[in-house]
Write a protein that holds these residues in place. Structure first.
Motif, PDB file in Angstrom:
ATOM      1  N   GLY A  87       0.783  -1.236   0.000  1.00  0.00           N
ATOM      2  CA  GLY A  87       0.000   0.000   0.000  1.00  0.00           C
ATOM      3  C   GLY A  87       0.809   1.277   0.000  1.00  0.00           C
ATOM      4  O   GLY A  87       0.238   2.375  -0.099  1.00  0.00           O
ATOM      5  N   HIS A  88       2.133   1.171   0.068  1.00  0.00           N
ATOM      6  CA  HIS A  88       2.965   2.374   0.173  1.00  0.00           C
ATOM      7  C   HIS A  88       2.892   3.221  -1.094  1.00  0.00           C
ATOM      8  O   HIS A  88       2.718   4.445  -1.038  1.00  0.00           O
ATOM      9  N   GLY A  89       3.041   2.566  -2.254  1.00  0.00           N
ATOM     10  CA  GLY A  89       2.966   3.312  -3.505  1.00  0.00           C
ATOM     11  C   GLY A  89       1.583   3.882  -3.759  1.00  0.00           C
ATOM     12  O   GLY A  89       1.432   4.999  -4.285  1.00  0.00           O
ATOM     13  N   THR A  90       0.552   3.119  -3.380  1.00  0.00           N
ATOM     14  CA  THR A  90      -0.825   3.601  -3.546  1.00  0.00           C
ATOM     15  C   THR A  90      -1.082   4.820  -2.674  1.00  0.00           C
ATOM     16  O   THR A  90      -1.804   5.744  -3.071  1.00  0.00           O
ATOM     17  N   ALA A  91      -0.478   4.842  -1.473  1.00  0.00           N
ATOM     18  CA  ALA A  91      -0.625   6.002  -0.589  1.00  0.00           C
ATOM     19  C   ALA A  91      -0.035   7.254  -1.228  1.00  0.00           C
ATOM     20  O   ALA A  91      -0.638   8.331  -1.199  1.00  0.00           O
ATOM     21  N   LEU A  92       1.153   7.119  -1.824  1.00  0.00           N
ATOM     22  CA  LEU A  92       1.769   8.264  -2.501  1.00  0.00           C
ATOM     23  C   LEU A  92       0.921   8.718  -3.682  1.00  0.00           C
ATOM     24  O   LEU A  92       0.732   9.921  -3.905  1.00  0.00           O
ATOM     25  N   ALA A  93       0.408   7.755  -4.452  1.00  0.00           N
ATOM     26  CA  ALA A  93      -0.396   8.091  -5.633  1.00  0.00           C
ATOM     27  C   ALA A  93      -1.647   8.869  -5.257  1.00  0.00           C
ATOM     28  O   ALA A  93      -2.040   9.823  -5.948  1.00  0.00           O
ATOM     29  N   GLY A  94      -2.294   8.490  -4.171  1.00  0.00           N
ATOM     30  CA  GLY A  94      -3.508   9.193  -3.758  1.00  0.00           C
ATOM     31  C   GLY A  94      -3.241  10.629  -3.371  1.00  0.00           C
ATOM     32  O   GLY A  94      -4.010  11.543  -3.708  1.00  0.00           O
ATOM     33  N   LEU A  95      -2.126  10.871  -2.662  1.00  0.00           N
ATOM     34  CA  LEU A  95      -1.782  12.235  -2.277  1.00  0.00           C
ATOM     35  C   LEU A  95      -1.477  13.098  -3.484  1.00  0.00           C
ATOM     36  O   LEU A  95      -1.763  14.295  -3.493  1.00  0.00           O
ATOM     37  N   ILE A  96      -0.905  12.484  -4.516  1.00  0.00           N
ATOM     38  CA  ILE A  96      -0.519  13.253  -5.698  1.00  0.00           C
ATOM     39  C   ILE A  96      -1.696  13.449  -6.636  1.00  0.00           C
ATOM     40  O   ILE A  96      -1.999  14.576  -7.041  1.00  0.00           O
ATOM     41  N   ALA A  97      -2.390  12.351  -7.005  1.00  0.00           N
ATOM     42  CA  ALA A  97      -3.338  12.425  -8.125  1.00  0.00           C
ATOM     43  C   ALA A  97      -4.683  11.776  -7.837  1.00  0.00           C
ATOM     44  O   ALA A  97      -5.380  11.376  -8.769  1.00  0.00           O
ATOM     45  N   GLY A  98      -5.070  11.683  -6.572  1.00  0.00           N
ATOM     46  CA  GLY A  98      -6.390  11.140  -6.271  1.00  0.00           C
ATOM     47  C   GLY A  98      -7.499  11.922  -6.950  1.00  0.00           C
ATOM     48  O   GLY A  98      -7.431  13.147  -7.055  1.00  0.00           O
TER      49      GLY A  98
END
Length: 409
Positions: A87-98
């Protein structure tokens, strides 16, 4: 990266998400208000920028990310199965481009730069287990693995590269960073974990890398660092609500700051697409709010990111083009293009209306020709008149001379 964050992520992922709870997720995204993201998105949402996330993958099927994530690319030895095991990469993705979801996308996580494209760069499985178990039984990430991920992101042309890890340095990692910077990418790296945890400062400590300094809601630095934070930027790093693998949500900290800073960089890159990477960093630097001791320091770095001024303020270039670097205009015709033949009907001129400049000269020449012709005409008339007068006088004199002779005969 942190036990508490990972446990929270697992719990949130297992709890059924009700519509009311999803609405509450948006309310918990305090970085949106801290950075005035709504105002920043009036300038740009990040369209046209690709952000590479160097991690173990991104969950492309998350309802808040389905429109944002490109197909993943893999390093040697990486898992070929899509997804994100921790889930680490998904967490970064949400902060950037959710993107959020539901009516008017009011539910779920919305990113700071929702218009960017996320490029997951999936790392391989390292051989050395993590003795602390911080990654939930997963393996640690090595410096050379990060280097390979950065190399792939550079080849794919990513203009923002985010690394949510801190590791020991290596020659290959340093070289990968140099090559990415030379290719006009901005690299953002995590620079702090929870207090008391071991922290390795690379790649955040390398020259040119932007270190994401995690801040509390009050704007205080949460964790000191050994990186020196030459290009450290303070961004929210406490109780960060974001997306999690499996369609859930998690509260993260520390390494999540790298996603926040990467999103801010992506917005500035989108707003000024012709500026090189160093000028993007310059914009963020001169608009950052100084904190701690005056000037840059190893605690706050350059200062706290102030996103709206970074996007809107008129700022002189840090490195304006040198006048000597601009070639002087050449008066010679290019060797490959032969000079045009003179055309009396279409004289060369300055611009499409340049021929008007020739009218006075043409008129003047015309007047001279008219006077010359008229003078020549008068001269000829005078010559003809003189010739006639001479003939008449000669004949008159001849008749007078003959009369006496006739009279005497």
């Amino acid at each position: 990266m942190k036990k508490a964050a990972l446990v929270a992520g697992v719990v949130l992922a297992l709890v059924p998400v009700s519509p009311a709870w999803a609405d509450g997720i948006r309310d918990d995204q305090w970085p949106l208000q801290y950075l005035r993201v709504s105002e920043a998105n009036e300038k740009t949402r990040g369209e046209g920028v690709t952000v590479a996330i160097i991690d173990n993958g991104v969950d492309r099927n998350h309802v808040d990310l389905t429109a944002s994530v490109l197909p993943a690319i893999y390093t040697n030895g990486a898992l070929t199965a899509p997804g994100d095991p921790d889930g680490h990469g998904t967490a970064l993705a949400g902060l950037i481009a959710g993107q959020g979801h539901g009516a008017n996308r009011q539910n779920g996580v919305v990113g700071i730069a929702p218009g960017v494209d996320i490029l997951p760069v999936v790392l391989g499985s390292p051989a050395t287990p993590d003795p602390t178990g911080v990654r939930g039984g997963a393996h640690t990430i090595t410096a050379d693995q990060l280097a390979e991920g950065i190399e792939l992101a550079t080849v794919r042309g990513a203009k923002v590269i985010v690394v949510g890890y801190s590791v020991g340095g290596s020659e290959r990692l340093q070289q990968a960073v140099r090559e990415a910077l030379a290719a006009d990418a901005v690299i953002v790296a995590a620079d702090g974990n929870r207090a008391g945890e071991a922290f390795e400062p690379y790649p955040a400590a390398y020259d040119g890398v932007l270190a994401a300094v995690p801040l509390s809601r009050a704007g205080d630095v949460l964790v000191t660092s050994d990186s020196g934070r030459k290009l450290g930027f303070g961004v929210p790093g406490e109780d960060i609500m974001t997306t999690n693998t499996g369609g859930g949500y998690r509260v993260d900290a520390g390494s999540a700051s790298a996603g926040v800073l990467a999103a801010a960089v992506a917005l500035v890159r989108a707003a000024y697409p012709k500026l090189p990477a160093d000028e993007i960093v310059h914009r963020l630097s001169v608009t950052a709010v100084d904190a701690g001791v005056t000037g840059a320091d190893p605690v706050f770095g350059v200062g706290r990111v102030d996103l709206v001024p970074a996007l809107t303020r008129v700022i002189p270039l840090a490195h304006p083009p040198s006048p000597s670097a601009v070639p002087a205009p050449s008066t010679a015709a290019p060797a490959s293009v032969p000079p045009l033949a003179a055309d009396p009907l279409h004289p060369r001129s300055r611009g499409n209306l340049g021929w008007l400049l020739s009218l006075p000269l043409i008129a003047f020449i015309g007047v001279l020709l008219w006077y010359a012709l008229r003078a020549e005409h008068r001269l000829r008339r005078a010559e003809r008149a003189g010739s006639r007068a001479g003939s008449h006088a000669d004949s008159h004199a001849g008749s007078r001379a003959e009369e006496p002779a006739g009279s005497t005969g």
